[in-house]
Design an enzyme around this catalytic site. Structure first.
Site: not given
Ligand SMILES: *Cc1c(COP(=O)(O)O)cnc(C)c1O
Length: 393
Positions: A129, A214, A243
């Site tokens: 993702f 990532d 995040k």
């Protein structure tokens, strides 16, 4: 009547008014222990005094000014990311997806800049993702995220996760880079094997590919190291962050080695809000706290304690939990019943968690939690398992 919000989320019926540390308080007077942390965002919990202070101080000085000018807080944040990672330069944006966009653009532009413009494709992985922009959904594994959004962006070759031979076989004349999460979060807490990451490094070196990690979810102290790839003792060329970086203030970053970063020149990429003074002041404050080796050591020991506490669940409740996995404070419970029903039952018992693919419930508490809160959460999880086991019987 159409509700005024687009229905992009299947929301639980609760609204929070405020938070402190690992607790969230709802409008209807309930208190929750927050092991969702805004999906790994609130690394220092809610309203950490140092973050509140840094945000308020900056708010009285300067909120926003364009990247047409020098932004001291941004320069400072870039320097600190460079000092604490493999990277030599940073680009700031506002989200994980934007950090991924920059990562993919950088891999392509680097190949172009070194005279190999035919290399534009990225090797990506099943279960991955990377966000919701058109490039990010094309890079990600979920067909649901692409369906109906028109022709998928070209340039991604997907192979099984942790399968080095498949990645090697996917390398072609048009391959520019490799994009991988050291720990797949949305995919269901799947850890990349250290030898897999090292193998990808060797593959990238052999073919002149840009190795991109990532770390939007697994980075920033979540695993007990500042970056998850440090566990595998391997360095990428580019890394996407977001995040936890702002501890709750929206900010993302793409960091890269000097040779890859050199491909971006004035005008080739940009962002109006990226790296604005408010966001960077808060991110600098997050770094003040988590950068500390004692802080990271504490995350490692709390993570080990929590893992140990949960490890007995599959034995006690085989009809509810079938596996416990993860690293540091990024843990996943593989469920037998639908994960959504487990999340809802945990919620009813006062614990916030996050569903993931592969029928997993994620536990992503603030990195500032203490032993008592871990015990409390473990108790709530055991109670929930007992209730679900009884229901199933
Ligand atoms: C959340 C996430 C993203 C996307 O971040 P947004 O801020 O939602 O755009 C990208 N990659 C990973 C690994 C993520 O967990």
């Amino acid at each position: 009547m159409t509700p005024p919000l687009m229905a992009t989320y299947d929301r639980l019926d609760v609204a929070f008014t405020h938070g402190a540390g690992a607790r969230l308080y709802s409008e209807d007077g309930r208190t929750f222990l927050d092991f969702a942390a805004g999906v790994a965002v609130n690394v220092l919990g809610h309203c950490h005094p140092h973050l509140v202070d840094s945000l308020c101080r900056q708010a009285e000085k300067l909120w926003h000014c364009s990247n047409l000018y020098r932004i001291r807080e941004q320069e400072r944040l870039a320097q600190r990311l460079v000092d604490t990672s493999f990277a030599d330069a940073a680009f700031f944006c506002n989200s994980g997806a934007e950090a991924i966009e920059c990562t993919i653009k950088l891999a392509r532009k680097h190949q172009h800049a070194i005279g190999r413009p035919e290399r534009y494709r990225m090797i990506v992985f099943e279960g991955a993702f990377h966000g919701r922009t058109l490039a990010a959904v094309a890079a990600g594994a979920s067909a649901k995220h692409r369906d109906g959004f028109g022709p998928a962006m070209d340039g991604f070759d997907r192979v099984p996760f942790n399968d080095l031979a498949a990645a090697e076989a996917a390398c072609g004349e048009a391959t520019a880079g490799i994009l991988v999460e050291p720990i797949q979060g949305e995919g269901g807490i799947h850890l990349a094997a250290p030898e897999f990451l090292r193998g990808l490094r060797a593959l990238a070196d052999k073919h002149g590919l840009v190795l991109c990690f990532d770390e939007v979810q697994c980075g920033f102290g979540r695993t007990g190291r500042l970056f998850a790839h440090e566990w595998a003792d391997v360095k990428p060329d580019v890394m996407a962050l977001a995040k936890g970086l702002g501890g709750g203030f929206p900010i993302g970053a793409c960091v890269a080695t000097a040779s890859v970063a050199a491909a971006l020149t004035p005008g080739s990429h940009g962002s109006t809000f990226g790296g604005n003074p408010l966001a960077c002041a808060v991110a600098n404050a997050v770094l003040d706290v988590i950068h500390d080796e004692n802080f990271l050591a504490r995350v490692r020991s709390l993570g080990a304690l929590m893992h140990q506490r949960l490890a007995r669940l599959p034995g006690l409740f085989p009809g509810v939990i079938t596996d416990v996995r993860g690293l540091g404070l990024m843990l996943g419970l593989k469920c037998a019943p639908a994960n959504r029903s487990v999340v809802e039952c945990l919620f009813a018992n006062g614990l916030l968690t996050v569903p993931a693919a592969d029928n997993v419930v994620r536990l992503l508490p603030p990195l500032t939690i203490d032993v008592a809160e871990i015990e409390e959460a473990a108790g709530m999880i055991e109670l929930t398992c007992a209730q679900l086991a009884e229901k199933a019987a």
